[in-house]
Write a protein that holds these residues in place. Structure first.
Motif, short mmCIF file in Angstrom:
data_model
loop_
_atom_site.label_atom_id
_atom_site.label_comp_id
_atom_site.label_asym_id
_atom_site.label_seq_id
_atom_site.Cartn_x
_atom_site.Cartn_y
_atom_site.Cartn_z
N ALA A 1 -7.39 -0.10 -12.62
CA ALA A 1 -6.88 -1.10 -11.83
C ALA A 1 -5.84 -0.75 -10.83
CB ALA A 1 -6.12 -2.13 -13.04
N THR A 2 -4.94 0.16 -11.06
CA THR A 2 -4.00 0.53 -9.92
C THR A 2 -4.63 1.40 -8.77
OG1 THR A 2 -3.60 2.62 -11.39
CG2 THR A 2 -2.10 1.05 -11.64
N THR A 3 -5.62 1.90 -9.00
CA THR A 3 -6.44 2.60 -7.89
C THR A 3 -7.10 1.46 -7.21
OG1 THR A 3 -6.93 4.50 -9.55
CG2 THR A 3 -8.36 4.19 -7.30
N ILE A 4 -7.92 0.29 -7.64
CA ILE A 4 -8.28 -0.70 -7.25
C ILE A 4 -7.30 -1.33 -6.05
CG2 ILE A 4 -9.02 -3.03 -7.42
CD1 ILE A 4 -10.57 -1.92 -9.97
N SER A 5 -6.03 -1.56 -6.78
CA SER A 5 -4.96 -2.08 -6.19
C SER A 5 -4.53 -1.55 -4.70
CB SER A 5 -3.82 -2.46 -6.79
OG SER A 5 -2.83 -3.11 -6.46
N LEU A 6 -4.51 0.01 -4.77
CA LEU A 6 -3.96 0.70 -3.68
C LEU A 6 -4.98 0.47 -2.85
CD1 LEU A 6 -2.56 2.88 -2.38
CD2 LEU A 6 -3.66 4.60 -3.56
N TYR A 7 -6.36 0.72 -2.92
CA TYR A 7 -7.56 0.63 -1.87
C TYR A 7 -7.66 -0.79 -1.28
CZ TYR A 7 -8.69 5.38 -2.44
OH TYR A 7 -8.61 6.93 -2.62
N GLU A 8 -7.41 -1.73 -2.24
CA GLU A 8 -7.44 -3.08 -1.62
C GLU A 8 -6.49 -3.41 -0.71
OE1 GLU A 8 -10.63 -4.99 -5.12
OE2 GLU A 8 -8.38 -5.69 -4.99
N MET A 9 -5.27 -3.14 -1.00
CA MET A 9 -4.09 -3.33 -0.23
C MET A 9 -4.28 -2.71 1.28
SD MET A 9 -2.06 -5.10 -1.83
CE MET A 9 -3.50 -5.62 -2.67
N PHE A 10 -4.88 -1.40 1.18
CA PHE A 10 -5.11 -0.55 2.31
C PHE A 10 -6.26 -1.33 2.96
CE2 PHE A 10 -7.95 2.55 4.49
CZ PHE A 10 -6.77 2.94 5.36
N GLY A 11 -7.22 -1.75 2.70
CA GLY A 11 -8.15 -2.38 3.01
C GLY A 11 -7.86 -3.67 3.62
N ALA B 1 0.89 -1.23 0.08
CA ALA B 1 -0.17 0.11 0.01
C ALA B 1 0.91 1.31 0.19
CB ALA B 1 -1.05 -0.06 1.10
N CYS B 2 1.98 1.33 1.01
CA CYS B 2 2.82 2.39 0.85
C CYS B 2 3.44 2.60 -0.39
CB CYS B 2 3.78 2.36 2.06
SG CYS B 2 3.26 2.36 3.72
N SER B 3 3.97 1.45 -1.14
CA SER B 3 4.71 1.58 -2.28
C SER B 3 3.68 2.25 -3.38
CB SER B 3 5.34 0.40 -2.63
OG SER B 3 4.48 -0.68 -2.70
N LEU B 4 2.54 1.58 -3.37
CA LEU B 4 1.66 2.02 -4.49
C LEU B 4 1.34 3.57 -4.36
CD1 LEU B 4 -0.54 -1.18 -4.77
CD2 LEU B 4 0.54 -0.10 -6.53
N PHE B 5 1.07 4.02 -2.94
CA PHE B 5 0.68 5.35 -2.65
C PHE B 5 2.02 6.23 -3.25
CE2 PHE B 5 0.88 9.10 -0.11
CZ PHE B 5 -0.24 9.68 -0.28
N ILE B 6 3.23 5.91 -3.00
CA ILE B 6 4.47 6.44 -3.48
C ILE B 6 4.41 6.57 -5.17
CG2 ILE B 6 7.01 6.52 -3.71
CD1 ILE B 6 6.81 5.18 -0.92
N TYR B 7 4.06 5.54 -5.70
CA TYR B 7 3.77 5.53 -7.24
C TYR B 7 2.93 6.43 -7.68
CZ TYR B 7 1.88 3.78 -11.50
OH TYR B 7 1.40 3.65 -12.84
N PHE B 8 1.76 6.53 -6.92
CA PHE B 8 0.59 7.48 -7.46
C PHE B 8 1.25 8.90 -7.24
CE2 PHE B 8 -2.36 4.17 -6.99
CZ PHE B 8 -3.38 4.53 -8.27
N LYS B 9 1.93 9.20 -6.12
CA LYS B 9 2.24 10.68 -5.87
C LYS B 9 3.58 11.03 -6.84
CE LYS B 9 0.30 12.22 -2.28
NZ LYS B 9 -0.09 13.58 -2.43
N PHE B 10 4.31 9.93 -7.29
CA PHE B 10 5.32 10.20 -8.17
C PHE B 10 4.71 10.55 -9.77
CE2 PHE B 10 8.54 8.47 -11.42
CZ PHE B 10 9.63 9.09 -11.01
N THR C 1 7.06 -5.06 -2.65
CA THR C 1 7.57 -4.06 -3.71
C THR C 1 7.47 -4.53 -4.95
OG1 THR C 1 9.74 -4.12 -3.26
CG2 THR C 1 8.78 -2.31 -2.07
N VAL C 2 8.35 -5.33 -5.25
CA VAL C 2 8.93 -6.28 -6.23
C VAL C 2 7.69 -7.18 -6.70
CG1 VAL C 2 10.31 -7.56 -7.81
CG2 VAL C 2 11.30 -6.06 -6.36
N CYS C 3 7.16 -7.96 -5.82
CA CYS C 3 6.48 -9.20 -6.08
C CYS C 3 5.06 -8.80 -6.07
CB CYS C 3 6.68 -10.24 -5.10
SG CYS C 3 8.38 -11.22 -5.45
N THR C 4 4.71 -7.55 -5.54
CA THR C 4 3.12 -7.22 -5.29
C THR C 4 2.91 -5.77 -6.00
OG1 THR C 4 3.23 -8.13 -3.08
CG2 THR C 4 1.40 -6.67 -3.65
N SER C 5 3.54 -4.78 -5.67
CA SER C 5 3.36 -3.34 -6.42
C SER C 5 3.72 -3.69 -7.67
CB SER C 5 3.98 -2.31 -5.51
OG SER C 5 3.31 -2.46 -4.24
N ALA C 6 4.95 -3.75 -7.89
CA ALA C 6 5.59 -3.46 -9.44
C ALA C 6 5.20 -4.75 -10.32
CB ALA C 6 7.24 -3.73 -9.10
#
Length: 302
Positions: free
Chosen positions: A174-184, A46-55, A218-223
């Motif tokens: 899809a990336t937004t779904i992933s972010l919120y589902e990781m947080f959930g 969730a943190c790495s995806l949030f950083i991805y969205f910010k970047f 990071t690598v196996c989930t977000s990336a």
């Protein structure tokens, strides 16, 4: 699109599926419990995806209804991963990955129910083959009964959130779904751990656990997820489905490479595995041919 671009995307997809297969290896290497492993994994993801969205400066806004849907679906994702890693810990990587292949069976049976459609005979035939393959494994690998049960429940949860996401992705990225589902997933796993006293000294990580968890999150989930989504824009769903079905094959080969004798199974296991993987791999090919014949029959004759 040029042939070079297609090949580049196919290579990226194969690497992504290989990374997904490596998830099971990391699950076996990390020493903490399955629930703590998942807690750390979804938090890092969730943190790495949030950083991805910010970047990338992309919007992550969703409606209140969507937020609630994604939050609850995230709980299902968290449960899926807990069952996955617990299955690995009580059995091994090979058993868990083969059981996870039954996700195709559950999806083929449950999706028509969700969409109020009839179950096709092809889906039923594939389902029977998968059941027979898993039964064969069940009879030969009696010491892994609990791991097999947990693996099948993991596949059921995976099927449910895959069907739900199939509907959510129509109006949410899809990336937004992933972010919120990781947080959930992190929220629900945290609530469970708080109720049952899961926040204790057994959450402490050694240096190797920390490294493996960072790699997993990071690598196996977000990336891997972002890469998987990006190739779907260029490759057909059929090609993506075919390559994705190689995940248990890659996972089992990696497990044999890393753990050697621990992952060597009986002839009955490999017989059942061939039946399950054969059914799963050939399913999209048979389905495509079946649909083509169906379309031809519906075309008016001149």
């Amino acid at each position: 699109m040029t042939k070079l671009a297609i090949n580049r995307n196919l290579l990226l997809l194969h690497l992504t599926v290989l990374v997904w297969g490596f998830t099971g290896i990391l699950g076996a290497l990390i020493s903490i419990s399955a629930i703590h492993l998942v807690w750390y994994r979804v938090l890092i993801a969730a943190c790495s995806l949030f950083i991805y969205f910010k970047f990338t400066r992309k919007s992550i806004k969703v409606s209140k209804t969507q937020f609630v849907q994604l939050l609850f679906t995230g709980g299902l994702v968290g449960l899926h991963w807990i069952l996955f890693f617990q299955s690995i810990k009580v059995a091994n990587v090979s058993v868990t990955l083969i059981c996870l292949s039954s996700l195709t069976l559950f999806t083929a049976l449950l999706e028509p129910l969700f969409n109020r459609q009839k179950i096709e005979l092809l889906e039923l035939a594939v389902g029977i083959l998968i059941i027979f393959g898993i039964y064969l494994i069940f009879t030969f690998e009696t010491q892994y009964v609990m791991g097999i049960i947990l693996g099948l429940l993991c596949a059921l949860c995976g099927s449910l959130f895959t069907i739900i996401n199939g509907k959510l992705v129509k109006h949410t990225k899809a990336t937004t779904i992933s972010l919120y589902e990781m947080f959930g997933a992190w929220v629900w796993v945290s609530i469970f751990m708080f109720i049952f006293g899961g926040f204790g000294h057994d959450m402490q990580l050694n240096s190797s656990d920390l490294f493996y968890l960072l790699l997993l999150g990071t690598v196996c989930t977000s990336a891997a997820y972002v890469a998987g989504v990006s190739v779907m824009k260029e490759l057909s769903a059929f090609r993506v489905a075919l390559v994705t079905n190689l995940e248990p094959v890659y996972g089992i080969l990696l497990a044999l490479l890393f753990f050697k004798r621990e992952e060597q199974m009986s002839i009955g296991f490999y017989g059942g595995a061939i039946i399950v993987l054969g059914a799963v791999f050939l399913y999209p090919i048979a389905k495509t041919k079946f649909e083509h014949k169906k379309v031809k029959k519906q075309l008016p004759t001149i």
